[in-house]
Design a protein around this motif. Structure first.
Motif, PDB file in Angstrom:
ATOM      1  N   HIS A  61      31.629  24.879 -41.153  1.00 46.34           N
ATOM      2  CA  HIS A  61      32.908  25.511 -40.806  1.00 46.34           C
ATOM      3  C   HIS A  61      33.732  25.783 -42.051  1.00 46.34           C
ATOM      4  O   HIS A  61      33.505  25.205 -43.125  1.00 46.34           O
ATOM      5  CB  HIS A  61      33.688  24.651 -39.807  1.00 46.34           C
ATOM      6  N   SER A  62      34.707  26.685 -41.907  1.00 49.45           N
ATOM      7  CA  SER A  62      35.596  27.068 -42.987  1.00 49.45           C
ATOM      8  C   SER A  62      36.841  27.682 -42.367  1.00 49.45           C
ATOM      9  O   SER A  62      37.065  27.551 -41.156  1.00 49.45           O
ATOM     10  CB  SER A  62      34.898  28.045 -43.941  1.00 49.45           C
ATOM     11  N   GLU A  63      37.618  28.404 -43.189  1.00 48.43           N
ATOM     12  CA  GLU A  63      38.851  28.987 -42.651  1.00 48.43           C
ATOM     13  C   GLU A  63      38.596  30.236 -41.829  1.00 48.43           C
ATOM     14  O   GLU A  63      39.469  30.706 -41.100  1.00 48.43           O
ATOM     15  CB  GLU A  63      39.840  29.291 -43.789  1.00 48.43           C
ATOM     16  N   SER A  64      37.379  30.814 -41.906  1.00 52.63           N
ATOM     17  CA  SER A  64      37.078  32.025 -41.141  1.00 52.63           C
ATOM     18  C   SER A  64      35.571  32.149 -40.935  1.00 52.63           C
ATOM     19  O   SER A  64      34.773  31.573 -41.686  1.00 52.63           O
ATOM     20  CB  SER A  64      37.580  33.275 -41.884  1.00 52.63           C
ATOM     21  N   TRP A  65      35.213  32.920 -39.906  1.00 48.03           N
ATOM     22  CA  TRP A  65      33.791  33.190 -39.659  1.00 48.03           C
ATOM     23  C   TRP A  65      33.186  33.975 -40.817  1.00 48.03           C
ATOM     24  O   TRP A  65      32.033  33.735 -41.199  1.00 48.03           O
ATOM     25  CB  TRP A  65      33.621  33.963 -38.352  1.00 48.03           C
ATOM     26  N   ASP A  66      33.943  34.884 -41.390  1.00 45.98           N
ATOM     27  CA  ASP A  66      33.451  35.674 -42.519  1.00 45.98           C
ATOM     28  C   ASP A  66      32.988  34.754 -43.654  1.00 45.98           C
ATOM     29  O   ASP A  66      31.915  34.957 -44.236  1.00 45.98           O
ATOM     30  CB  ASP A  66      34.550  36.615 -43.013  1.00 45.98           C
ATOM     31  N   SER A  67      33.781  33.723 -43.949  1.00 44.46           N
ATOM     32  CA  SER A  67      33.423  32.792 -45.029  1.00 44.46           C
ATOM     33  C   SER A  67      32.146  32.026 -44.689  1.00 44.46           C
ATOM     34  O   SER A  67      31.247  31.870 -45.531  1.00 44.46           O
ATOM     35  CB  SER A  67      34.567  31.801 -45.269  1.00 44.46           C
ATOM     36  N   VAL A  68      32.057  31.542 -43.451  1.00 47.35           N
ATOM     37  CA  VAL A  68      30.884  30.767 -43.029  1.00 47.35           C
ATOM     38  C   VAL A  68      29.635  31.634 -43.055  1.00 47.35           C
ATOM     39  O   VAL A  68      28.594  31.260 -43.608  1.00 47.35           O
ATOM     40  CB  VAL A  68      31.105  30.197 -41.613  1.00 47.35           C
ATOM     41  N   ALA A  69      29.726  32.818 -42.443  1.00 47.43           N
ATOM     42  CA  ALA A  69      28.556  33.687 -42.314  1.00 47.43           C
ATOM     43  C   ALA A  69      28.046  34.161 -43.665  1.00 47.43           C
ATOM     44  O   ALA A  69      26.837  34.142 -43.935  1.00 47.43           O
ATOM     45  CB  ALA A  69      28.891  34.876 -41.419  1.00 47.43           C
ATOM     46  N   ARG A  70      28.947  34.595 -44.518  1.00 48.07           N
ATOM     47  CA  ARG A  70      28.517  35.103 -45.834  1.00 48.07           C
ATOM     48  C   ARG A  70      27.920  33.980 -46.690  1.00 48.07           C
ATOM     49  O   ARG A  70      26.976  34.214 -47.451  1.00 48.07           O
ATOM     50  CB  ARG A  70      29.678  35.795 -46.538  1.00 48.07           C
ATOM     51  N   ALA A  71      28.450  32.782 -46.560  1.00 50.13           N
ATOM     52  CA  ALA A  71      27.874  31.651 -47.292  1.00 50.13           C
ATOM     53  C   ALA A  71      26.453  31.369 -46.798  1.00 50.13           C
ATOM     54  O   ALA A  71      25.521  31.211 -47.596  1.00 50.13           O
ATOM     55  CB  ALA A  71      28.754  30.415 -47.134  1.00 50.13           C
ATOM     56  N   PHE A  72      26.275  31.320 -45.484  1.00 52.29           N
ATOM     57  CA  PHE A  72      24.956  30.990 -44.924  1.00 52.29           C
ATOM     58  C   PHE A  72      23.938  32.086 -45.230  1.00 52.29           C
ATOM     59  O   PHE A  72      22.744  31.805 -45.390  1.00 52.29           O
ATOM     60  CB  PHE A  72      25.062  30.754 -43.417  1.00 52.29           C
ATOM     61  N   GLU A  73      24.393  33.329 -45.335  1.00 53.25           N
ATOM     62  CA  GLU A  73      23.485  34.436 -45.645  1.00 53.25           C
ATOM     63  C   GLU A  73      22.910  34.351 -47.058  1.00 53.25           C
ATOM     64  O   GLU A  73      21.933  35.042 -47.370  1.00 53.25           O
ATOM     65  CB  GLU A  73      24.174  35.784 -45.426  1.00 53.25           C
ATOM     66  N   THR A  74      23.452  33.488 -47.903  1.00 50.62           N
ATOM     67  CA  THR A  74      22.853  33.292 -49.227  1.00 50.62           C
ATOM     68  C   THR A  74      21.610  32.410 -49.147  1.00 50.62           C
ATOM     69  O   THR A  74      20.856  32.317 -50.120  1.00 50.62           O
ATOM     70  CB  THR A  74      23.855  32.659 -50.218  1.00 50.62           C
ATOM     71  N   LEU A  75      21.380  31.788 -47.990  1.00 47.14           N
ATOM     72  CA  LEU A  75      20.217  30.909 -47.803  1.00 47.14           C
ATOM     73  C   LEU A  75      19.163  31.500 -46.888  1.00 47.14           C
ATOM     74  O   LEU A  75      17.990  31.092 -46.950  1.00 47.14           O
ATOM     75  CB  LEU A  75      20.665  29.559 -47.215  1.00 47.14           C
ATOM     76  N   VAL A  76      19.557  32.420 -46.001  1.00 54.70           N
ATOM     77  CA  VAL A  76      18.633  32.948 -44.995  1.00 54.70           C
ATOM     78  C   VAL A  76      18.644  34.480 -45.017  1.00 54.70           C
ATOM     79  O   VAL A  76      19.650  35.088 -45.395  1.00 54.70           O
ATOM     80  CB  VAL A  76      19.006  32.459 -43.574  1.00 54.70           C
ATOM     81  N   PRO A  77      17.550  35.121 -44.584  1.00 54.28           N
ATOM     82  CA  PRO A  77      17.507  36.584 -44.556  1.00 54.28           C
ATOM     83  C   PRO A  77      17.998  37.194 -43.245  1.00 54.28           C
ATOM     84  O   PRO A  77      17.845  38.393 -43.027  1.00 54.28           O
ATOM     85  CB  PRO A  77      16.018  36.879 -44.770  1.00 54.28           C
ATOM     86  N   GLN A  78      18.574  36.392 -42.380  1.00 56.34           N
ATOM     87  CA  GLN A  78      19.038  36.884 -41.081  1.00 56.34           C
ATOM     88  C   GLN A  78      20.471  37.432 -41.165  1.00 56.34           C
ATOM     89  O   GLN A  78      21.228  37.104 -42.085  1.00 56.34           O
ATOM     90  CB  GLN A  78      18.987  35.768 -40.034  1.00 56.34           C
ATOM     91  N   ASP A  79      20.816  38.243 -40.166  1.00 57.66           N
ATOM     92  CA  ASP A  79      22.171  38.768 -40.021  1.00 57.66           C
ATOM     93  C   ASP A  79      23.012  37.695 -39.336  1.00 57.66           C
ATOM     94  O   ASP A  79      22.974  37.546 -38.112  1.00 57.66           O
ATOM     95  CB  ASP A  79      22.139  40.052 -39.179  1.00 57.66           C
ATOM     96  N   VAL A  80      23.746  36.938 -40.127  1.00 54.51           N
ATOM     97  CA  VAL A  80      24.621  35.902 -39.597  1.00 54.51           C
ATOM     98  C   VAL A  80      25.990  36.483 -39.275  1.00 54.51           C
ATOM     99  O   VAL A  80      26.576  36.201 -38.227  1.00 54.51           O
ATOM    100  CB  VAL A  80      24.753  34.738 -40.602  1.00 54.51           C
ATOM    101  N   LEU A  81      26.504  37.338 -40.152  1.00 53.79           N
ATOM    102  CA  LEU A  81      27.837  37.913 -39.996  1.00 53.79           C
ATOM    103  C   LEU A  81      27.978  38.674 -38.680  1.00 53.79           C
ATOM    104  O   LEU A  81      29.026  38.640 -38.040  1.00 53.79           O
ATOM    105  CB  LEU A  81      28.148  38.835 -41.177  1.00 53.79           C
ATOM    106  N   GLY A  82      26.921  39.348 -38.262  1.00 52.97           N
ATOM    107  CA  GLY A  82      26.984  40.158 -37.055  1.00 52.97           C
ATOM    108  C   GLY A  82      26.750  39.398 -35.762  1.00 52.97           C
ATOM    109  O   GLY A  82      26.734  40.003 -34.680  1.00 52.97           O
ATOM    110  N   LEU A  83      26.580  38.079 -35.847  1.00 56.19           N
ATOM    111  CA  LEU A  83      26.309  37.281 -34.653  1.00 56.19           C
ATOM    112  C   LEU A  83      27.593  37.085 -33.849  1.00 56.19           C
ATOM    113  O   LEU A  83      28.621  36.671 -34.381  1.00 56.19           O
ATOM    114  CB  LEU A  83      25.733  35.925 -35.067  1.00 56.19           C
ATOM    115  N   ALA A  84      27.533  37.383 -32.564  1.00 54.45           N
ATOM    116  CA  ALA A  84      28.701  37.217 -31.696  1.00 54.45           C
ATOM    117  C   ALA A  84      28.883  35.745 -31.337  1.00 54.45           C
ATOM    118  O   ALA A  84      27.918  34.976 -31.281  1.00 54.45           O
ATOM    119  CB  ALA A  84      28.527  38.046 -30.424  1.00 54.45           C
ATOM    120  N   SER A  85      30.113  35.347 -31.073  1.00 53.04           N
ATOM    121  CA  SER A  85      30.366  33.977 -30.641  1.00 53.04           C
ATOM    122  C   SER A  85      29.655  33.723 -29.314  1.00 53.04           C
ATOM    123  O   SER A  85      29.623  34.585 -28.428  1.00 53.04           O
ATOM    124  CB  SER A  85      31.868  33.741 -30.474  1.00 53.04           C
TER     125      SER A  85
END
Length: 368
Positions: A61-85
């Motif tokens: 977790h972080s202050e926003s989904w954008d921060s969490v998703a973009r961080a996790f995308e540095t480890l995986v090749p999946q689209d994390v940012l575009g994942l719906a809640s």
């Protein structure tokens, strides 16, 4: 020998007559009195309950989904940012060689990311996630995980909480079972409809007993879990995929969304991005051995019944109770990977025929 960890349901497994055995550092139920064959067929026809609490659960977790998703995308090749809640995806950690360090499930709940990783890799996976900047990584050691799988799984869970009946494959949602507040995803690793349910560890026995009280549900061990996932054409980490297996070689390209592929909106930026999808020399395939004898892991594969060097090997194999015949997966040179190609596996010095088969062996029964 190192002492094995025990699951929160250990005493219940023993009371149910489970034969226990070591797996990934845990003492796990291998089978129950129903037997591997009976457990497998019961899960395919009704519903089975699996204890998968050995797996790792993490919240990022972080202050926003954008921060969490973009961080996790540095480890995986999946689209994390575009994942719906309220939705989940299958993914994997990659390395600089394009190999797979582990496969995993990740879900978005509000602005948080929930991640489930394999038991044998969880220490390394957690350490990897803890290197991410700008986010907090919480290890959910106080939670257990049960999988309810089979064509009647939806009916069983809806009898506890009607909200479960309105969900579809890869939905993530809150659910109450026997008065215990849990969260669940409509997913699993059998090819059947079902759920993976995250539970406060201290309440695991209450939840498990409530689900087992339903007449459609039987406890299922590791033996049937393995034969179910093999029939479903699903990889077992450490057998069918590992740090030396590229995503393309494992035929898992489908798990990388358009946004992260070359020329996508957020291409690259993860380990091995330049080689992950490179054309492989070998490809993961299904195999249908002739006769009744299974071809198990490490059996060498040949293009001829009498001569030549090995062109591949089996990574998982056994008897498929649903189809009543042996099934296997393995890697072969791309030139021999076409469905229908006849190969030979060498068993105790004798080459036995097998045919490259389409995966999965048993069609998926997910709730779309």
């Amino acid at each position: 020998m190192a002492e094995l960890d025990r699951l929160p349901l250990h005493d219940l497994h023993v009371a149910l007559g489970a034969r226990m055995g070591p797996f990934a550092g845990y003492e796990m139920p291998v089978q129950y009195p129903l037997g591997v064959m009976g457990e497998h067929l019961h899960c395919r026809s009704k519903a089975g309950l699996f204890d998968v609490s050995h797996m790792g659960q993490v919240r990022i977790h972080s202050e926003s989904w954008d921060s969490v998703a973009r961080a996790f995308e540095t480890l995986v090749p999946q689209d994390v940012l575009g994942l719906a809640s309220g939705r989940q995806r299958y993914g994997f950690f990659t390395n600089e060689k394009g190999g797979i360090e582990d496969d995993l499930m990740f879900a978005r709940v509000g602005d948080d990311l929930l991640v489930v990783v394999n038991a044998a890799c969880k220490d390394a996976d957690i350490a990897r996630m803890q290197t991410l900047s700008g986010v907090s990584v919480d290890i959910l050691a106080d939670r257990s995980l049960l999988a309810l799988q089979g064509p009647l799984a939806g009916e069983v869970l809806a009898s506890q909480d009607a909200r479960a009946g309105d969900t579809r494959f890869m939905d993530v949602f809150d659910v109450t079972i026997a008065g215990v507040d849990c969260w669940a995803s409509r997913s699993g690793y059998t090819g059947e409809d079902g759920f993976e349910i995250s539970i406060p560890a201290a309440q695991t026995t209450v939840v498990a007993k409530a689900l087992l009280d339903h007449p459609a549900v039987e406890p299922i061990g590791l033996g049937a879990r393995d034969s179910l996932r093999l029939e479903a054409g699903l990889c077992l980490y450490g057998n069918d995929i590992d740090a030396d297996t590229t995503v393309a070689s494992a035929a898992l390209n489908w798990a990388i969304q358009k946004a992260r592929r070359p020329s996508g909106a957020r291409e690259g930026g993860f380990p091995g991005a330049d080689v992950t999808l490179a054309k492989p020399e070998q490809l993961r395939v299904g195999l249908s051995p002739e006769g009744r004898a299974p071809m198990r892991a490490d059996v060498a594969l040949f293009a001829s019944d009498t001569e030549g060097e090995a062109i591949g090997h089996v990574t998982s194999g056994g008897f498929g109770p649903t189809i009543g015949a042996p099934v296997a997966m393995g890697y072969v040179n791309v030139a021999h990977a076409e469905v229908g190609t006849r190969l030979w596996g060498e068993i105790r010095g004798k080459r036995m025929p097998a045919t490259v088969a389409s995966l999965p062996f048993v069609p998926a029964n997910f709730k779309r």
